[in-house]
Motif scaffolding. Structure first.
Motif, PDB file in Angstrom:
ATOM      1  N   GLY A  39     -76.625 144.276  15.401  1.00 46.31           N
ATOM      2  CA  GLY A  39     -77.944 145.415  15.395  1.00 46.31           C
ATOM      3  C   GLY A  39     -77.581 146.430  16.090  1.00 46.31           C
ATOM      4  O   GLY A  39     -77.888 147.617  15.286  1.00 46.31           O
ATOM      5  N   ALA A  40     -76.929 146.811  16.955  1.00 46.81           N
ATOM      6  CA  ALA A  40     -76.731 148.147  17.886  1.00 46.81           C
ATOM      7  C   ALA A  40     -75.748 149.211  16.462  1.00 46.81           C
ATOM      8  O   ALA A  40     -76.026 150.099  16.583  1.00 46.81           O
ATOM      9  CB  ALA A  40     -76.499 147.884  19.215  1.00 46.81           C
ATOM     10  N   ALA A  41     -74.644 147.889  16.516  1.00 45.47           N
ATOM     11  CA  ALA A  41     -73.841 148.597  15.551  1.00 45.47           C
ATOM     12  C   ALA A  41     -73.940 148.772  13.928  1.00 45.47           C
ATOM     13  O   ALA A  41     -74.002 150.497  13.391  1.00 45.47           O
ATOM     14  CB  ALA A  41     -72.922 147.317  15.507  1.00 45.47           C
ATOM     15  N   GLN A  42     -74.652 148.181  14.010  1.00 45.88           N
ATOM     16  CA  GLN A  42     -75.448 148.469  12.064  1.00 45.88           C
ATOM     17  C   GLN A  42     -76.462 149.758  12.697  1.00 45.88           C
ATOM     18  O   GLN A  42     -76.305 150.889  11.432  1.00 45.88           O
ATOM     19  CB  GLN A  42     -76.102 147.839  12.197  1.00 45.88           C
ATOM     20  N   LEU A  43     -77.239 149.908  13.684  1.00 44.51           N
ATOM     21  CA  LEU A  43     -78.180 151.305  14.093  1.00 44.51           C
ATOM     22  C   LEU A  43     -77.843 152.208  13.536  1.00 44.51           C
ATOM     23  O   LEU A  43     -77.561 153.203  13.366  1.00 44.51           O
ATOM     24  CB  LEU A  43     -79.314 151.088  14.728  1.00 44.51           C
ATOM     25  N   VAL A  44     -76.696 152.251  15.059  1.00 41.10           N
ATOM     26  CA  VAL A  44     -75.690 153.229  15.619  1.00 41.10           C
ATOM     27  C   VAL A  44     -74.741 153.946  13.994  1.00 41.10           C
ATOM     28  O   VAL A  44     -74.459 155.001  13.981  1.00 41.10           O
ATOM     29  CB  VAL A  44     -74.821 153.216  16.327  1.00 41.10           C
ATOM     30  N   THR A  45     -74.189 152.533  13.626  1.00 38.86           N
ATOM     31  CA  THR A  45     -73.521 152.879  11.753  1.00 38.86           C
ATOM     32  C   THR A  45     -74.749 154.266  11.330  1.00 38.86           C
ATOM     33  O   THR A  45     -73.188 155.423  10.110  1.00 38.86           O
ATOM     34  CB  THR A  45     -72.432 151.808  11.316  1.00 38.86           C
ATOM     35  N   THR A  66     -69.886 147.356  20.775  1.00 37.70           N
ATOM     36  CA  THR A  66     -69.505 146.387  20.740  1.00 37.70           C
ATOM     37  C   THR A  66     -68.336 145.520  21.906  1.00 37.70           C
ATOM     38  O   THR A  66     -68.475 144.328  21.474  1.00 37.70           O
ATOM     39  CB  THR A  66     -69.115 145.273  19.339  1.00 37.70           C
ATOM     40  N   SER A  67     -68.600 145.993  22.558  1.00 44.31           N
ATOM     41  CA  SER A  67     -66.431 145.610  22.784  1.00 44.31           C
ATOM     42  C   SER A  67     -67.529 144.442  24.363  1.00 44.31           C
ATOM     43  O   SER A  67     -66.087 143.808  24.451  1.00 44.31           O
ATOM     44  CB  SER A  67     -66.422 147.188  24.113  1.00 44.31           C
ATOM     45  N   GLN A  68     -68.709 144.969  24.859  1.00 44.15           N
ATOM     46  CA  GLN A  68     -68.847 143.172  25.276  1.00 44.15           C
ATOM     47  C   GLN A  68     -68.638 142.268  24.642  1.00 44.15           C
ATOM     48  O   GLN A  68     -68.696 141.031  25.863  1.00 44.15           O
ATOM     49  CB  GLN A  68     -70.628 143.233  25.991  1.00 44.15           C
ATOM     50  N   HIS A  69     -68.658 141.751  23.497  1.00 39.60           N
ATOM     51  CA  HIS A  69     -68.412 140.909  23.335  1.00 39.60           C
ATOM     52  C   HIS A  69     -66.722 140.370  22.857  1.00 39.60           C
ATOM     53  O   HIS A  69     -66.561 139.052  23.421  1.00 39.60           O
ATOM     54  CB  HIS A  69     -68.247 140.856  21.549  1.00 39.60           C
ATOM     55  N   PHE A  70     -66.306 140.835  23.349  1.00 34.17           N
ATOM     56  CA  PHE A  70     -64.702 140.768  24.394  1.00 34.17           C
ATOM     57  C   PHE A  70     -64.548 139.683  25.343  1.00 34.17           C
ATOM     58  O   PHE A  70     -64.203 138.630  26.024  1.00 34.17           O
ATOM     59  CB  PHE A  70     -63.655 141.657  25.045  1.00 34.17           C
TER      60      PHE A  70
END
Length: 215
Positions: A39-45, A66-70
């Motif tokens: 969601g956040a990555a899509q909106l920012v993109t 999205t780095s928190q996914h690491f």
């Protein structure tokens, strides 16, 4: 997962409508939610695309967002490392902030299972794509969709995720520092204000945890 699916209704609609506004075709807009599923990555993109940002800027911004996914992956590594690849891959694809929050709660009660992770993650995935599709369809039917401030759902969703996880003084301090810094830095138009605020919050939380000798 169902309460979080309800909270994502305006967020998904916003992502779908923004995709159309950014110039994507109907199938490209559907594919963005179905394949990227962030969601956040899509909106920012989409926002950066409409602002005319370069590919490098978009890639770097999405990487930090999205780095928190690491961290999510490393946290769940002990549990998923013993699973077969056919289970690890869907869990990795479906792993979102919402699913991670639910998995942590289940892990504390030793109730975590591959079926739970995939079932809860798939529920959120289907909901996200359904409401994104709704936003795509509404983009041409509802004029000036942005005036309804659907983006506030992003804030509401993350509040419901963060608050139950604040169980220690160090975590509370880290959240407060991140919150205040994000507002101050954003007010003064600092680049990567949210990322910097998050890093400062994490550093402060670790420092306070060490001082208080929390376990």
């Amino acid at each position: 997962m169902l309460p979080l699916c309800i909270s994502v209704i305006p967020w998904g609609i916003l992502a779908g409508s923004m995709a159309i506004q950014a110039g994507l075709s109907f199938w490209q807009s559907i594919g963005m939610s179905a394949i990227i599923f962030a969601g956040a990555a899509q909106l920012v993109t989409l926002g950066l695309t409409m602002a005319g940002a370069s590919l490098f800027t978009i890639v770097v911004s999405v990487f930090f967002i999205t780095s928190q996914h690491f961290i999510y992956g490393l946290t769940l590594r002990e549990f998923v490392s013993c699973l077969k690849i056919k289970l690890r891959l869907p869990i990795g694809f479906l792993l979102t902030d919402e699913l991670f929050a639910l998995s942590e709660a289940k892990k504390e009660r030793s109730e975590l299972s591959p079926a739970y992770l995939i079932g809860a993650g798939l529920t959120f995935y289907l909901s996200w794509n359904f409401f994104s599709l709704l936003g795509i369809l509404m983009a041409s039917a509802v004029p000036d969709l942005g005036k309804y401030h659907l983006d506030y759902s992003i804030v509401a969703t993350f509040i419901t995720i963060v608050v139950p996880m604040v169980k220690k003084i160090s975590t509370l301090v880290g959240v407060v520092v991140s919150l205040i810094l994000s507002m101050v830095l954003s007010y003064y138009h600092f680049d990567s204000a949210i990322v910097l605020a998050g890093l400062c919050g994490m550093f402060t939380a670790v420092l306070v945890s060490g001082l208080l000798k929390e376990h």
